[in-house]
Design an enzyme around this catalytic site. Structure first.
Site: not given
Length: 510
Positions: A13, A53
């Protein structure tokens, strides 16, 4: 008997592409990622198709552009009709396991308004089997800590504060109070090894997600001081944030509105006010979090080696999106800058590769991951898929008619924690942009705001907008047409290859 095929899809991430040693980040220690690059192919020009995201992971796991899946922002639902990687793998006999998260908000038509998934940033995408979930609200991780005997503070997120402090005023090299052996990275790794040890000799697919190097930018010891701020790469930004802000109204909004509190628990002030020393400290912490993930991957790789599974397993390493890290005075993943969209992609097939250790410069996008996995496992990508398999690149060839530009999008409509749409006086469906980018030009088209054009040969850091320069009017027109043609070519096409005829239903070969 056919050799079994396993897939390990590693999704980190907020890891940007220029923090990969094989792509020039020689200051980083990542021996396990280095090994993957030596045994596989590293893709130099790879982008996510959307940020942040939720939209990024929707594109990665459906193979659809944001213009088609329409989960356009974190908290915006993903239409349940879309095929995704989990569902597709089930059709070919795999039980796809997921560790981490997908930040997917459910289709409200499939449930009710009181569903608690609508009170969180996102939940798990349908089709996957969770074997180590982080969502919702990180309950899996905090429960694991409690089970390990760690005494959680009253406010659970305080584990990422230094010992004895109730806030982080800004960039710091102090360690968080949670030890490395109990970090979220350690949690994901233990869940992965538990899953793999339970599979025995059966084929498997594992989406192994890691939260890091996502904020908060504070690392456990010894990763907090593993890198010196002085050794971090130079910042790319103008002399003042006001000069940057003058480039475009959307950039002005973010430079005035992004708070340090989104990156440090309890911090105040604008992110654009951080000086170079603070940004270098952030980058050193970010690098430490990267090495922590790499060390964790080493444990997973070692297990696959010990059990003889490494040579049966395709390993894909990628990220959902990048991170500005102070470039252009920004933190996070927003807007139209390369730092937010350029991400790593490394792919190792099972067994020896004819291109092992090579770097491929073709333009690739996150929507290419789904068709690549499905083709390798003997499946077929859905007709609606916007990506293409990159297997030919791994095997020494190049697919016919491969793309000659990158395409990515960003939707900046109002959500709970950010209101650019309102601030800029735009309608909900006008708060969006798309980018067409090749080796020479980067064109940014906005639905309701002025466009941008950058000459990447002369201005690689994209400081000078040429869109309003009459000398470049022809380039603007050409790339606006490219953007329009691209969108028309990729318009939703699930059923457009069928047709009714006097003889009945026919299906055409695309």
């Amino acid at each position: 008997m056919a050799r079994r095929k396993n897939v390990l899809l590693i999704v980190v991430d907020q890891w940007r592409a220029d923090f990969v040693p094989a792509l020039g980040a020689g200051f980083l220690r990542t021996p396990n990622l280095d090994r993957l690059c030596r045994e596989g192919v590293t893709f130099r020009n790879h982008v996510t198709n959307a940020v942040p995201c939720g939209p990024a992971r929707a594109s990665l796991l459906t193979g659809l552009y944001l213009m088609n899946h329409r989960a356009v922002q974190n908290t915006v639902p993903l239409d349940s009709r879309h095929m995704n990687l989990g569902k597709a793998l089930r059709r070919i006999g795999y039980d796809p396991a997921l560790i981490g998260y997908t930040t997917s908000t459910p289709d409200p038509r499939t449930t009710g308004g009181r569903d608690p998934r609508f009170t969180t940033l996102g939940d798990l995408m349908e089709g996957f089997r969770a074997v180590g979930a982080f969502e919702p609200s990180m309950d899996g991780y905090f429960g694991w800590l409690a089970q390990k005997g760690y005494a959680l503070p009253e406010k659970r997120e305080d584990i990422w504060l230094p010992e004895g402090e109730d806030s982080v005023p800004g960039a710091t090299d102090r360690p968080c109070r949670i030890p490395a052996e109990l970090s979220d990275t350690a949690y994901f790794t233990e869940r992965a090894l538990t899953y793999l040890k339970g599979k025995g000799d059966r084929p498997w697919f594992l989406h192994l997600g890691y939260w890091r190097p996502h904020p908060p930018f504070i690392a456990p010891a010894p990763y907090n001081t593993m890198y010196s701020p002085a050794d971090m790469p130079a910042l790319h930004r103008r002399a003042t944030w006001q000069e940057e802000a003058a480039q475009h109204p959307l950039l002005d909004f973010y430079l005035r509105g992004i708070s340090q509190g989104s990156f440090f628990h309890g911090a105040g002030g604008a992110a654009s006010a951080l000086d170079e020393a603070a940004i270098r400290t952030i980058r050193a912490t970010y690098a430490g979090l990267i090495t922590e993930v790499d060390d964790a991957l080493g444990q997973v790789f070692a297990y696959l080696d010990e059990t003889g599974q490494w040579d049966d397993t395709m390993v894909i390493f990628t990220s959902d999106h990048g991170e500005q890290l102070g470039d252009h005075y920004l933190l996070g993943k927003i807007g139209y800058h390369d730092e937010s969209f350029r991400i790593p992609l490394v792919v190792k097939e099972a067994g020896p590769s004819p291109r092992a250790g090579e770097i491929e410069s073709a333009f690739t996008e996150s929507v290419d991951v789904l068709p690549t996995i499905l083709e390798w496992l003997g499946g077929e990508a859905p007709r609606a898929c916007d990506g293409r398999s990159i297997l030919p690149f791994l095997q020494g060839g190049r697919p016919d008619g491969w793309r000659d530009h990158l395409f990515y999008e960003y939707d900046f409509r109002d959500v709970h924690y950010s209101k650019p749409e309102t601030a800029l006086g735009l309608g909900m469906d006008d708060a969006s942009l798309c980018v067409v980018q090749d080796e020479r030009w980067k064109y940014v088209h906005f639905s309701g705001l002025p466009p941008l054009l950058f000459d990447l040969r002369r201005d690689p850091q994209q400081f000078e907008n040429l869109a309003a320069d009459t000398a470049h009017a022809a380039v603007v027109a050409e790339y606006a047409q490219k953007a329009l043609s691209h969108r028309m070519r990729h318009a939703e096409r699930t059923l457009t290859h069928f047709r009714a005829t006097p003889g009945g239903l026919e299906e055409r070969n695309p």
